[in-house]
Write a protein that holds these residues in place. Structure first.
Motif, PDB file in Angstrom:
ATOM      1  N   PHE A  82       0.871  -1.176   0.000  1.00  0.00           N
ATOM      2  CA  PHE A  82       0.000   0.000   0.000  1.00  0.00           C
ATOM      3  C   PHE A  82       0.913   1.233   0.000  1.00  0.00           C
ATOM      4  CE2 PHE A  82      -4.205  -1.621   2.115  1.00  0.00           C
ATOM      5  CZ  PHE A  82      -4.263  -2.649   1.196  1.00  0.00           C
ATOM      6  N   GLN A  83       0.531   2.239  -0.771  1.00  0.00           N
ATOM      7  CA  GLN A  83       1.427   3.375  -0.959  1.00  0.00           C
ATOM      8  C   GLN A  83       1.380   4.401   0.182  1.00  0.00           C
ATOM      9  OE1 GLN A  83       1.835   5.141  -5.079  1.00  0.00           O
ATOM     10  NE2 GLN A  83       0.812   6.842  -4.075  1.00  0.00           N
ATOM     11  N   GLU A  84       0.182   4.646   0.720  1.00  0.00           N
ATOM     12  CA  GLU A  84       0.062   5.739   1.685  1.00  0.00           C
ATOM     13  C   GLU A  84      -0.850   5.374   2.856  1.00  0.00           C
ATOM     14  OE1 GLU A  84      -1.099   9.276  -0.503  1.00  0.00           O
ATOM     15  OE2 GLU A  84       0.295   8.777  -2.121  1.00  0.00           O
ATOM     16  N   LEU A 112      -6.342   5.677   3.414  1.00  0.00           N
ATOM     17  CA  LEU A 112      -5.370   4.881   2.657  1.00  0.00           C
ATOM     18  C   LEU A 112      -5.309   5.329   1.206  1.00  0.00           C
ATOM     19  CD1 LEU A 112      -6.445   1.254   3.732  1.00  0.00           C
ATOM     20  CD2 LEU A 112      -4.372   2.482   4.485  1.00  0.00           C
ATOM     21  N   ASP A 113      -4.102   5.350   0.646  1.00  0.00           N
ATOM     22  CA  ASP A 113      -3.987   5.306  -0.810  1.00  0.00           C
ATOM     23  C   ASP A 113      -3.355   3.959  -1.131  1.00  0.00           C
ATOM     24  OD1 ASP A 113      -3.647   5.504  -3.490  1.00  0.00           O
ATOM     25  OD2 ASP A 113      -2.433   7.332  -3.472  1.00  0.00           O
ATOM     26  N   VAL A 114      -4.208   3.046  -1.580  1.00  0.00           N
ATOM     27  CA  VAL A 114      -3.757   1.687  -1.880  1.00  0.00           C
ATOM     28  C   VAL A 114      -2.853   1.700  -3.129  1.00  0.00           C
ATOM     29  CG1 VAL A 114      -4.559  -0.625  -2.532  1.00  0.00           C
ATOM     30  CG2 VAL A 114      -5.815   0.698  -0.807  1.00  0.00           C
ATOM     31  N   ILE A 158     -10.600   5.680   1.082  1.00  0.00           N
ATOM     32  CA  ILE A 158      -9.698   4.733   0.403  1.00  0.00           C
ATOM     33  C   ILE A 158      -9.527   5.210  -1.040  1.00  0.00           C
ATOM     34  CG2 ILE A 158      -9.307   2.374  -0.369  1.00  0.00           C
ATOM     35  CD1 ILE A 158     -11.036   1.391   1.925  1.00  0.00           C
ATOM     36  N   GLU A 159      -8.270   5.461  -1.408  1.00  0.00           N
ATOM     37  CA  GLU A 159      -7.958   5.924  -2.759  1.00  0.00           C
ATOM     38  C   GLU A 159      -7.405   4.761  -3.581  1.00  0.00           C
ATOM     39  OE1 GLU A 159      -5.413   9.365  -2.645  1.00  0.00           O
ATOM     40  OE2 GLU A 159      -4.503   8.913  -4.581  1.00  0.00           O
ATOM     41  N   ASP A 160      -7.784   4.714  -4.851  1.00  0.00           N
ATOM     42  CA  ASP A 160      -7.285   3.688  -5.766  1.00  0.00           C
ATOM     43  C   ASP A 160      -7.225   2.303  -5.111  1.00  0.00           C
ATOM     44  OD1 ASP A 160      -7.136   5.434  -7.894  1.00  0.00           O
ATOM     45  OD2 ASP A 160      -4.966   5.706  -7.819  1.00  0.00           O
ATOM     46  N   GLY A 175     -10.847   8.209  -6.721  1.00  0.00           N
ATOM     47  CA  GLY A 175     -10.173   7.792  -7.953  1.00  0.00           C
ATOM     48  C   GLY A 175      -9.028   8.732  -8.278  1.00  0.00           C
ATOM     49  N   ASP A 176      -7.810   8.179  -8.302  1.00  0.00           N
ATOM     50  CA  ASP A 176      -6.629   8.972  -8.673  1.00  0.00           C
ATOM     51  C   ASP A 176      -6.148   8.480 -10.042  1.00  0.00           C
ATOM     52  OD1 ASP A 176      -4.156  10.179  -8.942  1.00  0.00           O
ATOM     53  OD2 ASP A 176      -3.200   9.089  -7.314  1.00  0.00           O
ATOM     54  N   ASP A 177      -5.410   7.356 -10.058  1.00  0.00           N
ATOM     55  CA  ASP A 177      -5.029   6.759 -11.346  1.00  0.00           C
ATOM     56  C   ASP A 177      -6.267   6.456 -12.186  1.00  0.00           C
ATOM     57  OD1 ASP A 177      -2.494   6.862 -10.384  1.00  0.00           O
ATOM     58  OD2 ASP A 177      -2.245   4.707 -10.112  1.00  0.00           O
ATOM     59  N   ILE A 202     -12.793  12.402  -6.279  1.00  0.00           N
ATOM     60  CA  ILE A 202     -11.715  12.425  -7.281  1.00  0.00           C
ATOM     61  C   ILE A 202     -10.491  13.153  -6.735  1.00  0.00           C
ATOM     62  CG2 ILE A 202     -12.796  14.471  -8.380  1.00  0.00           C
ATOM     63  CD1 ILE A 202     -11.482  13.585 -11.027  1.00  0.00           C
ATOM     64  N   LEU A 203      -9.328  12.564  -6.960  1.00  0.00           N
ATOM     65  CA  LEU A 203      -8.090  13.246  -6.617  1.00  0.00           C
ATOM     66  C   LEU A 203      -7.778  14.230  -7.745  1.00  0.00           C
ATOM     67  CD1 LEU A 203      -6.252  12.770  -4.120  1.00  0.00           C
ATOM     68  CD2 LEU A 203      -4.531  11.971  -5.736  1.00  0.00           C
ATOM     69  N   ILE A 204      -7.368  15.438  -7.360  1.00  0.00           N
ATOM     70  CA  ILE A 204      -7.111  16.481  -8.348  1.00  0.00           C
ATOM     71  C   ILE A 204      -5.626  16.818  -8.360  1.00  0.00           C
ATOM     72  CG2 ILE A 204      -7.535  18.903  -8.939  1.00  0.00           C
ATOM     73  CD1 ILE A 204      -9.984  17.174  -9.466  1.00  0.00           C
ATOM     74  N   LYS A 205      -4.982  16.508  -9.494  1.00  0.00           N
ATOM     75  CA  LYS A 205      -3.571  16.837  -9.665  1.00  0.00           C
ATOM     76  C   LYS A 205      -3.441  17.613 -10.967  1.00  0.00           C
ATOM     77  CE  LYS A 205      -1.694  12.608  -7.534  1.00  0.00           C
ATOM     78  NZ  LYS A 205      -1.419  11.167  -7.855  1.00  0.00           N
ATOM     79  N   LEU A 206      -3.024  18.859 -10.861  1.00  0.00           N
ATOM     80  CA  LEU A 206      -2.930  19.736 -12.036  1.00  0.00           C
ATOM     81  C   LEU A 206      -2.153  19.099 -13.182  1.00  0.00           C
ATOM     82  CD1 LEU A 206      -2.183  22.920  -9.964  1.00  0.00           C
ATOM     83  CD2 LEU A 206      -4.016  22.846 -11.659  1.00  0.00           C
ATOM     84  N   ILE A 242      -7.123  18.233   1.344  1.00  0.00           N
ATOM     85  CA  ILE A 242      -5.867  18.348   0.598  1.00  0.00           C
ATOM     86  C   ILE A 242      -4.949  17.192   0.986  1.00  0.00           C
ATOM     87  CG2 ILE A 242      -4.689  19.818   2.314  1.00  0.00           C
ATOM     88  CD1 ILE A 242      -3.489  21.358  -0.127  1.00  0.00           C
ATOM     89  N   LYS A 243      -4.218  16.684  -0.002  1.00  0.00           N
ATOM     90  CA  LYS A 243      -3.128  15.740   0.261  1.00  0.00           C
ATOM     91  C   LYS A 243      -1.835  16.491  -0.011  1.00  0.00           C
ATOM     92  CE  LYS A 243      -3.103  11.873  -1.930  1.00  0.00           C
ATOM     93  NZ  LYS A 243      -2.868  10.440  -2.207  1.00  0.00           N
ATOM     94  N   ALA A 244      -1.050  16.720   1.043  1.00  0.00           N
ATOM     95  CA  ALA A 244       0.212  17.432   0.848  1.00  0.00           C
ATOM     96  C   ALA A 244       1.361  16.735   1.556  1.00  0.00           C
ATOM     97  CB  ALA A 244       0.092  18.880   1.304  1.00  0.00           C
TER      98      ALA A 244
HETATM   99 ZN    ZN Z   1      -2.866   8.112  -5.417  1.00  0.00          ZN
END
Ligand code: ZN
Ligand code: PGA
Length: 422
Positions: free
Chosen positions: A160-162, A239-241, A280-282, A307-309, A330-334, A383-385
């Protein structure tokens, strides 16, 4: 209007090259913006242009992207009014013409897009969050703080990533941040006592080798309690799985187990029942739409499913998710989509359809703090920072402290008005 644009190759937090752009207006206003970079990228993200010249930076240089700003974008943007963000972004999108920004590079386009906005904000003399969000921008986001790093962000054995702590119960951002730091310090102590290493990963979280995900979650619970907070009430978990990273031939290969999608969903639900996990993300692979539907049907009413990826900040993919009832946030990444205008369109689409938005950093970051302003401006509430160390992560938190201070009485912390994760 725009007088000149300057682009240059700089370094990100991993020491890898990235691009920054400076936009100068005729009235003397200057906007400077830097672009981050992911490690566990979604397959459907916009194209990040790298030189591939192995004689420099292992092929990771961005001189081509710099040149594209100078030779392709700049000539068509000189003299254009910087306040017309959508016009400028559309000019760049059309100059690229590819659909995924593979001709000019999403990194090149985003650097200019953001620098234009910053110059525009300076020109009219307002802070960036007000430039994006108007006078009513006052919602400080709940931070999802990534204090244990695994997956592609660490050299340890965690799949798991995060593993994140979420100070929902605080009454201000400032308090939320302090709680996070206190838990982070306690976590270091707990790891020390167990003889586990306290080195950190790409996002500043600790990277111990652990026998299971459950042990990581137990460590977080212990650290929260030792800091004097109540798990779930004051501080919840997220979690970010990043499941795309360990999906192979229809199976989820995680720890010592190989799970079928059904079994993996059961495992996620078991964790969600056992711990105060609120997001829970991804949780599943980026193209496993059918199982995403099952997961959403099973726990989407009680749990934030991000949903990120899966969505990659792309309105087309988000539309598909909305239609299929997949996820609820939804995860928002510019830099997944590559311009400010498209990012704001995706956030609007999410909001209109009852999806939450989480503004996010990347694992490769810079000292640019625009995402802090964006989170306040869009009223995303989250926010995820990253963790509570590493300057590029702390820069975002410090920016939020500054915004909260500046807003004074008008500042509202999203946790207190139920705008945090479900
Ligand atoms: Zn992610
Ligand atoms: P990345 O990871 O920036 O390495 O893609 C962040 C995330 O998955 O949320």
């Amino acid at each position: 209007s725009i007088e000149t644009i300057i682009a240059r190759e700089i370094l990100d937090s991993r020491g890898k090259p990235t691009i920054e752009a400076e936009v100068h207006l005729f009235n003397g206003s200057i906007g400077l913006a830097q672009v981050p970079s992911g490690a566990s990228k979604g397959t459907f993200e916009a194209y990040e242009m790298r030189d591939g010249d192995q004689s420099r930076y292992h092929g990771k240089g961005v001189l081509k992207a710099v040149k594209n700003v100078e030779k392709i974008l700049t000539p068509k943007l000189l003299g254009v009014d910087a306040l017309n963000q959508a016009t400028i972004d559309n000019i760049m999108i059309n100059l690229d013409g590819s659909g995924n920004k593979s001709n000019v590079g999403a990194n090149a386009i985003l650097a200019v897009s953001l620098a234009v906005a910053k110059a525009g904000a300076k020109a009219i003399g307002v802070p960036l969050y007000r430039y994006f969000g108007g006078s009513f921008a006052n919602l400080l986001p709940v931070p999802l703080m990534n204090v244990i790093n695994g997956g592609a962000h660490a050299a340890n054995n965690l799949d798991f990533q995060e593993f994140m702590i979420v100070p929902l119960g605080a009454t201000s951002f400032r308090e939320a941040l302090r709680w996070g730091v206190e838990v982070f310090f306690n976590l270091a102590q707990v790891l020390n006592e167990k003889g586990l290493l306290t080195g950190v990963g790409d996002e500043g979280g600790f990277t111990p080798n652990l026998e299971s995900n459950e042990i990581a979650l137990d460590l977080l619970i212990t650290a929260i309690e030792r800091a004097g907070y109540k798990p779930g009430k004051h501080i919840a978990l997220a979690l970010d799985v990043a499941a795309s990273e360990f999906y192979k031939d229809g199976q989820y290969i995680c720890g010592y187990h190989t799970y079928s999608p059904e079994k993996f969903i059961d495992y996620l639900i078991k964790l969600a029942n056992q711990y105060p996990i609120i997001s829970i993300e991804d949780g599943l692979h980026e193209e496993d739409w059918i199982n995403w539907q099952y997961l959403t049907a099973k726990i989407g009413s009680t749990m934030q499913l991000v949903g990120d990826d899966l969505f990659v900040t792309n309105s087309q993919r988000l539309k598909k998710g909305i239609q299929k009832k997949v996820g609820n946030a939804i995860l928002i990444k510019l830099n997944q989509i590559g311009s400010l205008t498209e990012t704001l369109e995706t956030i609007d689409l999410a909001t209109y359809n009852g999806f939450r938005s989480l503004i996010s950093h990347r694992s490769g970051e810079t000292e640019d703090t625009a995402i802090a302003d964006l989170a306040v401006a869009t009223r995303s509430g989250q926010i995820k920072a990253g963790s509570l160390c590493r300057g590029e992560r702390i820069a975002k938190y410090n920016r939020l402290l500054r915004i909260e201070h500046e807003l004074g009485e008008r500042a509202i912390y999203a946790g207190t008005v139920g705008m945090g994760p479900k």
